[in-house]
Design a protein around this motif. Structure first.
Motif, PDB file in Angstrom:
ATOM      1  N   SER A   3       0.853  -1.175   0.000  1.00 34.15           N
ATOM      2  CA  SER A   3       0.000   0.000   0.000  1.00 34.15           C
ATOM      3  C   SER A   3       0.896   1.235   0.000  1.00 34.15           C
ATOM      4  CB  SER A   3      -0.871  -0.012   1.250  1.00 34.15           C
ATOM      5  OG  SER A   3      -0.048   0.096   2.377  1.00 34.15           O
ATOM      6  N   LYS A   4       0.298   2.418   0.128  1.00 35.18           N
ATOM      7  CA  LYS A   4       1.104   3.629   0.050  1.00 35.18           C
ATOM      8  C   LYS A   4       1.684   4.013   1.404  1.00 35.18           C
ATOM      9  CE  LYS A   4      -3.035   6.574   0.194  1.00 35.18           C
ATOM     10  NZ  LYS A   4      -4.109   5.587   0.252  1.00 35.18           N
ATOM     11  N   TYR A   5       1.369   3.284   2.447  1.00 32.96           N
ATOM     12  CA  TYR A   5       1.824   3.661   3.783  1.00 32.96           C
ATOM     13  C   TYR A   5       3.201   3.071   4.091  1.00 32.96           C
ATOM     14  CZ  TYR A   5      -3.055   4.869   4.137  1.00 32.96           C
ATOM     15  OH  TYR A   5      -4.283   5.390   3.897  1.00 32.96           O
ATOM     16  N   ALA A   6       3.928   3.761   4.954  1.00 35.23           N
ATOM     17  CA  ALA A   6       5.249   3.275   5.352  1.00 35.23           C
ATOM     18  C   ALA A   6       5.106   2.016   6.181  1.00 35.23           C
ATOM     19  CB  ALA A   6       5.970   4.347   6.155  1.00 35.23           C
ATOM     20  N   GLY A   7       6.058   1.114   5.981  1.00 36.25           N
ATOM     21  CA  GLY A   7       5.983  -0.136   6.732  1.00 36.25           C
ATOM     22  C   GLY A   7       7.316  -0.838   6.676  1.00 36.25           C
ATOM     23  N   ARG A   8       7.283  -2.146   6.598  1.00 36.77           N
ATOM     24  CA  ARG A   8       8.538  -2.901   6.622  1.00 36.77           C
ATOM     25  C   ARG A   8       8.793  -3.728   5.393  1.00 36.77           C
ATOM     26  NH1 ARG A   8       9.087  -5.545  12.450  1.00 36.77           N
ATOM     27  NH2 ARG A   8       8.410  -3.800  13.698  1.00 36.77           N
ATOM     28  N   VAL A   9       7.864  -3.725   4.464  1.00 38.42           N
ATOM     29  CA  VAL A   9       8.090  -4.524   3.269  1.00 38.42           C
ATOM     30  C   VAL A   9       8.962  -3.736   2.315  1.00 38.42           C
ATOM     31  CG1 VAL A   9       6.996  -5.738   1.378  1.00 38.42           C
ATOM     32  CG2 VAL A   9       5.845  -5.560   3.571  1.00 38.42           C
ATOM     33  N   GLU A  10      10.136  -4.299   1.961  1.00 36.06           N
ATOM     34  CA  GLU A  10      11.029  -3.599   1.039  1.00 36.06           C
ATOM     35  C   GLU A  10      10.482  -3.707  -0.375  1.00 36.06           C
ATOM     36  OE1 GLU A  10      14.811  -5.280   1.667  1.00 36.06           O
ATOM     37  OE2 GLU A  10      15.245  -4.014   3.396  1.00 36.06           O
ATOM     38  N   THR A  11      10.336  -2.570  -1.021  1.00 33.96           N
ATOM     39  CA  THR A  11       9.787  -2.573  -2.376  1.00 33.96           C
ATOM     40  C   THR A  11      10.888  -2.208  -3.362  1.00 33.96           C
ATOM     41  OG1 THR A  11       9.235  -0.252  -2.245  1.00 33.96           O
ATOM     42  CG2 THR A  11       7.571  -1.805  -1.512  1.00 33.96           C
ATOM     43  N   ASP A  12      10.547  -2.304  -4.620  1.00 37.56           N
ATOM     44  CA  ASP A  12      11.497  -1.887  -5.646  1.00 37.56           C
ATOM     45  C   ASP A  12      11.342  -0.403  -5.961  1.00 37.56           C
ATOM     46  OD1 ASP A  12      12.552  -4.364  -5.772  1.00 37.56           O
ATOM     47  OD2 ASP A  12      11.222  -5.057  -7.369  1.00 37.56           O
ATOM     48  N   VAL A  13      10.466   0.262  -5.255  1.00 37.22           N
ATOM     49  CA  VAL A  13      10.262   1.697  -5.484  1.00 37.22           C
ATOM     50  C   VAL A  13      11.443   2.445  -4.880  1.00 37.22           C
ATOM     51  CG1 VAL A  13       8.706   3.628  -5.081  1.00 37.22           C
ATOM     52  CG2 VAL A  13       7.810   1.294  -5.287  1.00 37.22           C
ATOM     53  N   PRO A  14      12.153   3.260  -5.675  1.00 37.56           N
ATOM     54  CA  PRO A  14      13.252   4.001  -5.092  1.00 37.56           C
ATOM     55  C   PRO A  14      12.739   5.163  -4.244  1.00 37.56           C
ATOM     56  CG  PRO A  14      13.101   4.408  -7.449  1.00 37.56           C
ATOM     57  CD  PRO A  14      11.985   3.502  -7.102  1.00 37.56           C
ATOM     58  N   GLY A  15      13.437   5.449  -3.169  1.00 33.93           N
ATOM     59  CA  GLY A  15      13.006   6.514  -2.279  1.00 33.93           C
ATOM     60  C   GLY A  15      13.830   6.456  -1.023  1.00 33.93           C
ATOM     61  N   SER A  16      13.238   6.811   0.114  1.00 29.08           N
ATOM     62  CA  SER A  16      13.984   6.734   1.361  1.00 29.08           C
ATOM     63  C   SER A  16      13.820   5.350   1.941  1.00 29.08           C
ATOM     64  CB  SER A  16      13.469   7.787   2.326  1.00 29.08           C
ATOM     65  OG  SER A  16      12.107   7.556   2.548  1.00 29.08           O
ATOM     66  N   GLY A  17      14.899   4.903   2.588  1.00 28.50           N
ATOM     67  CA  GLY A  17      14.820   3.570   3.164  1.00 28.50           C
ATOM     68  C   GLY A  17      16.159   3.197   3.739  1.00 28.50           C
ATOM     69  N   LEU A  18      16.478   1.934   3.748  1.00 22.98           N
ATOM     70  CA  LEU A  18      17.741   1.484   4.328  1.00 22.98           C
ATOM     71  C   LEU A  18      18.661   0.863   3.290  1.00 22.98           C
ATOM     72  CD1 LEU A  18      16.509  -0.166   7.618  1.00 22.98           C
ATOM     73  CD2 LEU A  18      17.855   1.925   7.412  1.00 22.98           C
ATOM     74  N   GLU A  19      18.077   0.061   2.395  1.00 21.24           N
ATOM     75  CA  GLU A  19      18.911  -0.696   1.465  1.00 21.24           C
ATOM     76  C   GLU A  19      19.156   0.122   0.201  1.00 21.24           C
ATOM     77  OE1 GLU A  19      18.810  -4.906  -0.910  1.00 21.24           O
ATOM     78  OE2 GLU A  19      17.385  -4.585   0.721  1.00 21.24           O
ATOM     79  N   PHE A  20      20.420   0.182  -0.222  1.00 22.32           N
ATOM     80  CA  PHE A  20      20.778   0.956  -1.404  1.00 22.32           C
ATOM     81  C   PHE A  20      20.068   0.412  -2.629  1.00 22.32           C
ATOM     82  CE2 PHE A  20      23.466   1.366  -5.142  1.00 22.32           C
ATOM     83  CZ  PHE A  20      23.607   2.742  -5.206  1.00 22.32           C
ATOM     84  N   ALA A  21      19.550   1.368  -3.448  1.00 21.77           N
ATOM     85  CA  ALA A  21      18.882   0.918  -4.663  1.00 21.77           C
ATOM     86  C   ALA A  21      19.595   1.452  -5.906  1.00 21.77           C
ATOM     87  CB  ALA A  21      17.424   1.369  -4.656  1.00 21.77           C
ATOM     88  N   SER A  22      19.761   2.764  -6.006  1.00 26.44           N
ATOM     89  CA  SER A  22      20.366   3.325  -7.228  1.00 26.44           C
ATOM     90  C   SER A  22      20.825   4.762  -6.967  1.00 26.44           C
ATOM     91  CB  SER A  22      19.335   3.317  -8.357  1.00 26.44           C
ATOM     92  OG  SER A  22      18.237   4.133  -7.970  1.00 26.44           O
ATOM     93  N   ILE A  23      21.519   5.326  -7.969  1.00 23.01           N
ATOM     94  CA  ILE A  23      21.905   6.735  -7.906  1.00 23.01           C
ATOM     95  C   ILE A  23      21.320   7.405  -9.132  1.00 23.01           C
ATOM     96  CG2 ILE A  23      23.825   8.351  -8.093  1.00 23.01           C
ATOM     97  CD1 ILE A  23      25.500   6.380  -6.550  1.00 23.01           C
ATOM     98  N   ARG A  24      20.703   8.538  -8.924  1.00 24.87           N
ATOM     99  CA  ARG A  24      20.160   9.237 -10.094  1.00 24.87           C
ATOM    100  C   ARG A  24      20.572  10.699 -10.026  1.00 24.87           C
ATOM    101  NH1 ARG A  24      16.365  12.394  -8.087  1.00 24.87           N
ATOM    102  NH2 ARG A  24      14.869  11.610  -6.560  1.00 24.87           N
ATOM    103  N   GLU A  25      20.298  11.391 -11.095  1.00 23.83           N
ATOM    104  CA  GLU A  25      20.611  12.809 -11.197  1.00 23.83           C
ATOM    105  C   GLU A  25      19.872  13.599 -10.120  1.00 23.83           C
ATOM    106  OE1 GLU A  25      19.704  15.610 -14.773  1.00 23.83           O
ATOM    107  OE2 GLU A  25      20.971  13.940 -15.394  1.00 23.83           O
ATOM    108  N   TYR A  26      20.528  14.619  -9.589  1.00 25.97           N
ATOM    109  CA  TYR A  26      19.899  15.442  -8.548  1.00 25.97           C
ATOM    110  C   TYR A  26      18.754  16.233  -9.131  1.00 25.97           C
ATOM    111  CZ  TYR A  26      19.267  19.090  -5.086  1.00 25.97           C
ATOM    112  OH  TYR A  26      18.725  19.951  -4.177  1.00 25.97           O
TER     113      TYR A  26
END
Lengths: 422, 165
Positions: free
Chosen positions: A179-202
């Protein structure tokens, strides 16, 4: 005075009396005539047999009306003769709920009871999850000669409610649908979190904390580090309660429905603890639906539901069931972002088709399947192979499957998790 | 999980077999053939109770009746025959009751009171009956002419039909 039905206990005695009397006459032996006379007395005794008006009061005491599962509960049955006549031959069989096993002492009573007197029987039952109401008590009364018998039922309302604590003993990993709420399931959606996902242009507005300063120092460009976003999931636990699912490897073993409900309650508690919203549904003749939600109230509601809802009763339901209607209704109720954890022994093909259909409609499905099969006979082995094929088919169509044998759920989970992709 | 053993109760079996033994003992005072018959009947009763078969119990009752008939026909004493008849009926009644109680309530239930009351009721009725019959016999002692005997038979038939109707 009521006349019950004839037990035909003394049938044939009249013939014997006549034979004895006849023999007495032919042999001129007085002793045979006297024996025949004794027989006539017995016939007279049988003839006057009658049962007094039966008026019984039954009370039942439980040592604990709300026990934990597997607790032994002592039941005291008190039978009082409230009628005016003595009951010479009283046989009482208590209506123990079918799901409860009598562990010690018979739930039966046989005695003679004077007016106003009380007889007591004590027995022990082993509590199992659910709400159990005692059936009517069957009372058989006979007259002293046993020639007449009457059967009645007396009822005393007693309910034993056994609600297990919801214990989170195993953590069931969820799939990516959230769902759209914060929780503990790691998604593939990049954003804030703990596990590194990618680097993009600022981009303007990115938080300063997430700017990759090393890269800025090296190349002079601003870049933003992205993490895998952690979100809460909405999960519906669907328990297969169809009559087909009431299967067990042996007479004394837990049925697959019992184990499914256990698994569902463990998963419910674990998911609620991790901040996901969890709902409960039964897929069977008895309708049961608890919409996904969270919080202490919801936990209490679910606890009661798992314990006492008739859909989760340990005995098979007997109502009519239309599976395709039930699937459609379930699908209407499921929110589009809801995951499904389907607990089913998968001993027939319909369970497989339900899981596949839900998966096809976009609800990420995880199947928890308690294994009820054995290897005792060739037929049982065939059933096991068929079930293995069903599991394989499900895995091939992208559904996560947890094959749960005799081991604790946590162990089965740890073994299965190794093979699951995210 | 405790199972119900639907076999004749131990109390009833013990009582029925002791009464059957006593009856055989009483038959011993008549003729040896009748005593052997009583013994066979007792064994049959025991078999019926241990197998839990109502049919064998009834057959044992029939054997007792045949033994009584034989003893009576060969001129047994009034007292011994009356006592043996009383014992035969009581033994069969107790055995049949043990069978029915066992079927209803199983062996595990405490049915001592139930069966004792039943045994006492039957025993009292039989004892009173035997006393009445014996008393009548004593009162009308003496050699009866054949017409009296025939009339007695007619009376018994009339009684039986009235009582069992």
């Amino acid at each position: 005075m009521s006349r019950g039905f004839d037990t035909e206990r003394w049938t044939g005695l009249d013939g014997l009396v006549l034979v004895a009397a006849g023999a007495g006459v032919f042999t001129r032996e007085a002793s045979l005539l006297l024996a025949a006379g004794l027989g006539v007395v017995v016939l007279g005794y049988v003839r006057v047999a009658a049962i007094p008006e039966v008026s019984l009061r039954i009370e039942r005491d439980l040592s604990d009306a709300t026990p934990d599962p597997d607790d032994e509960v002592e039941v005291t049955l008190r039978v009082t003769n409230e009628g005016s006549g003595t009951l010479f031959d009283l046989r009482v069989v208590d209506g123990v709920p079918p799901a409860l096993g009598v562990a010690d002492g018979p739930a039966r009573l046989g005695t003679a009871l004077r007016p106003g007197a009380t007889a007591t029987a004590t027995y022990t039952v082993t509590a199992v999850r659910g709400e159990h109401a005692w059936d009517e008590t069957v009372v058989v009364v006979r007259d002293p000669s046993g020639a007449v018998e009457s059967r009645e039922t007396v009822s005393a309302e007693t309910t034993l409610r056994c609600e297990p604590e919801l214990a989170a003993t195993a953590d069931l990993p969820l799939r990516g649908l959230t769902s759209k709420y914060a929780g503990r399931v790691e998604t593939d959606v990049p954003g804030s979190g703990l596990e590194f996902a990618s680097i993009r242009e600022y981009r303007h507005g990115d938080p300063i904390r997430r700017i990759d300063w090393n890269r800025r120092a090296r190349t002079g460009e601003l870049a933003t580090v992205e993490f895998r976003e952690e979100r809460a999931a909405s999960v519906v636990l669907v328990v297969d309660t169809r009559p087909e699912a009431h299967v067990a490897p042996g007479d004394e073993a837990e049925t697959a429905v019992e184990r499914s409900v256990d698994a569902a309650s463990v998963a419910f508690s674990a998911l609620l603890d991790s901040g996901d919203s969890v709902g409960v549904a039964a897929f069977g003749p008895d309708e049961c639906w608890l919409a996904p939600s969270s919080g202490a109230d919801h936990r209490a509601r679910a606890r009661r539901l798992f314990a006492t809802h008739p859909a989760f009763a340990p005995t098979p339901p007997d109502g009519a069931f239309f599976p395709s209607v039930a699937v459609r209704r379930l699908r209407r109720r499921l929110a589009s972002d809801a995951q499904v954890i389907f607990c089913s022994p998968l001993v027939d093909d319909y369970g497989v088709s339900v899981a596949r259909r839900l998966e096809a409609y976009g609800h990420a499905v995880t199947v928890v399947s308690p294994d009820p099969t054995t290897t005792a006979t060739i037929g049982a082995r065939l059933a096991r192979i068929e079930r293995d094929l069903r599991l394989r088919e499900l895995r091939r169509s992208g559904v996560r499957v947890l094959d749960w044998g005799d081991e604790p759920l946590g162990v089965a989970l740890a073994r299965a998790e190794a093979g699951w992709s995210r | 999980m405790s199972e119900i053993t639907r076999k004749p109760t131990r109390t009833g079996t013990a009582m029925a077999l002791s009464v059957a033994g006593l009856t055989t003992f009483t038959l011993g005072f008549t003729t040896s053939t009748a005593a052997v018959g009583g013994l066979v009947a007792t064994v049959a009763l025991a078999a019926g109770l241990f197998r839990g078969s109502r049919r064998i119990v009834d057959a044992a009752g029939g054997l007792f009746f045949l033994s009584l008939l034989f003893a009576g026909a060969t001129g047994a004493g009034t007292e011994a025959l009356l006592l043996a008849a009383l014992g035969s009926i009581l033994a069969w009644d107790l055995a049949e009751n043990a069978h029915s109680v066992g079927e209803h309530l199983g062996r595990e239930t405490d049915t001592l009171r139930l069966e004792l009351v039943h045994a006492a009721a039957t025993l009292v009725v039989l004892a009173v009956g035997a006393a009445v019959v014996y008393g009548a016999d004593r009162a009308a002692a003496g050699g009866q002419p054949i017409t009296a005997v025939v009339l007695l038979l007619v009376g018994v038939v009339a009684l039986v039909t009235v009582v069992t109707r």
